[in-house]
Design an enzyme around this catalytic site. Structure first.
Site, PDB file in Angstrom:
ATOM      1  N   HIS A   1       0.832  -1.208   0.000  1.00  0.00           N
ATOM      2  CA  HIS A   1       0.000   0.000   0.000  1.00  0.00           C
ATOM      3  C   HIS A   1       0.868   1.260   0.000  1.00  0.00           C
ATOM      4  CE1 HIS A   1      -4.045  -1.671   0.147  1.00  0.00           C
ATOM      5  NE2 HIS A   1      -3.549  -2.620   0.903  1.00  0.00           N
TER       6      HIS A   1
ATOM      7  N   ASP B   1       2.581   1.920  -3.187  1.00  0.00           N
ATOM      8  CA  ASP B   1       2.837   2.292  -4.597  1.00  0.00           C
ATOM      9  C   ASP B   1       2.086   3.565  -4.977  1.00  0.00           C
ATOM     10  OD1 ASP B   1       0.368   0.914  -4.640  1.00  0.00           O
ATOM     11  OD2 ASP B   1       0.822  -0.207  -6.478  1.00  0.00           O
TER      12      ASP B   1
ATOM     13  N   GLY C   1      -8.997 -12.830  -6.593  1.00  0.00           N
ATOM     14  CA  GLY C   1      -9.282 -12.240  -5.284  1.00  0.00           C
ATOM     15  C   GLY C   1      -8.334 -12.707  -4.193  1.00  0.00           C
TER      16      GLY C   1
ATOM     17  N   LEU D   1      -2.898 -11.937  -5.589  1.00  0.00           N
ATOM     18  CA  LEU D   1      -1.794 -12.291  -6.494  1.00  0.00           C
ATOM     19  C   LEU D   1      -1.978 -11.659  -7.874  1.00  0.00           C
ATOM     20  CD1 LEU D   1      -1.352 -16.094  -5.571  1.00  0.00           C
ATOM     21  CD2 LEU D   1      -0.114 -14.123  -4.646  1.00  0.00           C
TER      22      LEU D   1
ATOM     23  N   SER E   1      -4.533 -11.349 -10.228  1.00  0.00           N
ATOM     24  CA  SER E   1      -5.087 -12.025 -11.400  1.00  0.00           C
ATOM     25  C   SER E   1      -5.578 -10.991 -12.413  1.00  0.00           C
ATOM     26  CB  SER E   1      -6.214 -12.965 -10.999  1.00  0.00           C
ATOM     27  OG  SER E   1      -7.225 -12.248 -10.329  1.00  0.00           O
ATOM     28  N   SER E   2      -6.134  -9.869 -11.943  1.00  0.00           N
ATOM     29  CA  SER E   2      -6.658  -8.909 -12.920  1.00  0.00           C
ATOM     30  C   SER E   2      -5.533  -8.260 -13.721  1.00  0.00           C
ATOM     31  CB  SER E   2      -7.549  -7.856 -12.269  1.00  0.00           C
ATOM     32  OG  SER E   2      -6.988  -7.371 -11.099  1.00  0.00           O
TER      33      SER E   2
ATOM     34  N   GLU F   1      -7.544   0.010 -15.307  1.00  0.00           N
ATOM     35  CA  GLU F   1      -8.113  -0.363 -14.009  1.00  0.00           C
ATOM     36  C   GLU F   1      -8.654   0.873 -13.272  1.00  0.00           C
ATOM     37  OE1 GLU F   1      -7.732  -3.740 -10.822  1.00  0.00           O
ATOM     38  OE2 GLU F   1      -6.525  -3.729 -12.597  1.00  0.00           O
TER      39      GLU F   1
ATOM     40  N   ASP G   1       1.175  -3.921  -9.573  1.00  0.00           N
ATOM     41  CA  ASP G   1       0.765  -5.225 -10.108  1.00  0.00           C
ATOM     42  C   ASP G   1       1.027  -5.310 -11.608  1.00  0.00           C
ATOM     43  OD1 ASP G   1      -0.154  -5.255  -7.566  1.00  0.00           O
ATOM     44  OD2 ASP G   1      -2.283  -5.310  -8.077  1.00  0.00           O
TER      45      ASP G   1
HETATM   46  C1  GLA Z   1      -3.333  -3.958  -4.989  1.00  0.00           C
HETATM   47  C2  GLA Z   1      -3.096  -2.818  -5.971  1.00  0.00           C
HETATM   48  C3  GLA Z   1      -1.623  -2.384  -5.968  1.00  0.00           C
HETATM   49  C4  GLA Z   1      -1.115  -2.120  -4.566  1.00  0.00           C
HETATM   50  C5  GLA Z   1      -1.481  -3.274  -3.633  1.00  0.00           C
HETATM   51  C6  GLA Z   1      -1.133  -2.986  -2.192  1.00  0.00           C
HETATM   52  O1  GLA Z   1      -2.682  -5.116  -5.406  1.00  0.00           O
HETATM   53  O2  GLA Z   1      -3.473  -3.188  -7.268  1.00  0.00           O
HETATM   54  O3  GLA Z   1      -1.469  -1.248  -6.791  1.00  0.00           O
HETATM   55  O4  GLA Z   1      -1.596  -0.907  -4.068  1.00  0.00           O
HETATM   56  O5  GLA Z   1      -2.858  -3.603  -3.694  1.00  0.00           O
HETATM   57  O6  GLA Z   1       0.231  -2.823  -2.041  1.00  0.00           O
END
Ligand code: GLA
Length: 391
Positions: A35, A37, A128, A131, A133-134, A166, A178
């Site tokens: 949390h 980024d 969900g 990891l 997936s989206s 997204e 991600d």
């Molecule tokens: C999700 C978001 C990322 C990041 C993480 C938490 O995976 O897609 O951008 O903020 O939560 O680190």
């Protein structure tokens, strides 16, 4: 049958010929920097060896038809219907279709040619689960449209367009981590990204360590709403702190000392959220030096601290994640354990000495099952390459 053969076979059954191409894009696991980024901090993810595969070919009709094996559903949309978020028959887009459709939309926004395709896709990345997936679906479809359109974008640019899809199309205000990891992954390496400058480098994982991912199998609903709220709290903290620190752009610009001095001026909930971020950025700032020096003990300690902070301050953990982390941390050979990704259920990431891995997996499975009645899925993961055309 592996997933590559499966999507190819289903493609042939559905469209009557073998697919022209297959693209693959991995999920990711994050070791530190959670949390942060979207607060311009540092993250340390790796692309994993679980991926989404898309079998696809160009088509002459004016719309794309996508079959989602995991949902046993299909959709057709075109560059015309994308902006009004419908399928070609005017019905609303199905939820899973928002990701490929969002990607089509963000490529169109760049004025890139987005050709119609027939596609069949499936994923090994559990949905969900934290990891990504989206992101893996987004990156696989960008590779597919890139292949058909005969243009090439640098991997970071692909990541940014996936994030834009997204944020603006799906409506989750996620950061870049991600999509970055799924686009830029490097085999056997961790990726250290500065989310402000977008500069990144690979960091080797010491030979004697395994990354173990353990899925609590708990899934929380309404995650995106809670996620967006966390991000909004960080933005509120920045506006409030600006009164005393006018030069700051994001929580990256606030050090722990200044934060401690000013924290009492913030409403309690905003203070907790911002404290997690400021302290987590300080933790992740140490990663490079610690891994360079091979100091895995200290690195693992930071992972453990991160979990407590995510649970107590950021409040994105849940009882099952806390139980799983506690069991893991008590086992031999485990340097660090914490929830990975956004939280609210999903997976933990564990750094484990290779020689202890088997016993670790057994004891974690047994311990978690006896405390929760749930059987976890456990993966000993290998860092993999980012999204690519494989056939
Ligand atoms: C999700 C978001 C990322 C990041 C993480 C938490 O995976 O897609 O951008 O903020 O939560 O680190």
């Amino acid at each position: 049958m592996n997933l590559i053969d499966q999507v190819a076979t289903i493609y042939k059954e559905k469209f009557g010929h073998v697919p022209a191409h297959i693209a693959r894009a991995p999920g990711r696991v994050n070791l530190l920097g959670e949390h942060v980024d979207y607060n311009d901090g540092f993250v340390l993810p790796a692309a994993i060896d679980l991926a989404t595969y898309v079998a696809f070919s160009p088509t002459n009709v004016p719309h794309s038809t996508l079959v989602a094996v995991d949902f046993d559903q299909q959709t057709s949309f075109s560059t015309e219907t994308i902006s009004i978020r419908t399928q070609v028959d005017s019905s609303p887009l199905l939820e899973w279709a928002l990701y490929p459709a969002g990607v089509m939309w963000s490529l169109m926004e760049e004025n890139l040619p987005v050709l119609s395709m027939n596609a069949v896709f499936a994923s090994e990345v559990p949905r969900g689960s934290g990891l990504s997936s989206s992101a893996s679906v987004e990156m696989a479809f960008i590779i597919a449209w890139q292949t058909l359109g005969d243009w090439t974008l640098p991997s970071m640019k692909r990541a940014l367009l996936g994030q834009k899809a997204e944020n603006k199309y799906v409506g989750v205000n996620c950061g870049i981590m991600d999509q970055f990891a799924s686009a830029c992954g490097v085999e056997n390496k961790l990726l250290l990204l500065d989310c402000r400058s977008l500069e990144w480098k690979t960091v080797p994982l010491p030979e004697n360590l395994s990354i173990v991912i353990a899925d609590t199998t708990v899934r929380r609903k309404l995650t995106s709403g809670e996620y967006n709220k966390r991000r909004a709290a960080c933005e509120d903290a920045v506006s409030l702190l600006k009164k005393d620190l006018p030069g700051i752009q994001s929580l990256r610009d606030v050090n722990v000392r200044d934060f401690n001095r000013l924290a009492k001026k913030l409403p309690r909930e905003i203070e907790k959220r911002a404290r997690h971020v400021v302290e987590e950025i300080e933790r992740s700032d140490q990663v490079d030096a610690l891994l360079e020096a091979g100091d895995i003990q200290s690195f693992g300690k930071l992972m453990n601290e991160c979990h407590i902070s995510l649970s107590d301050l950021y409040e994105v953990s849940c009882p099952e994640l806390n139980k799983m982390v506690k069991i893991a941390q008590s086992l031999d050979g485990c340097y660090g354990a914490r929830l990975t990704g956004a939280g609210f259920g999903g997976c933990t990431v564990n750094l484990v000495n290779k020689k202890n891995v088997e016993a670790f997996v057994q004891a974690l499975t047994k311990g978690y099952e006896s405390e929760t009645g749930l059987r976890p899925s456990i993966y000993i993961t290998r860092a993999s390459n980012g999204a690519e055309l494989i056939q």
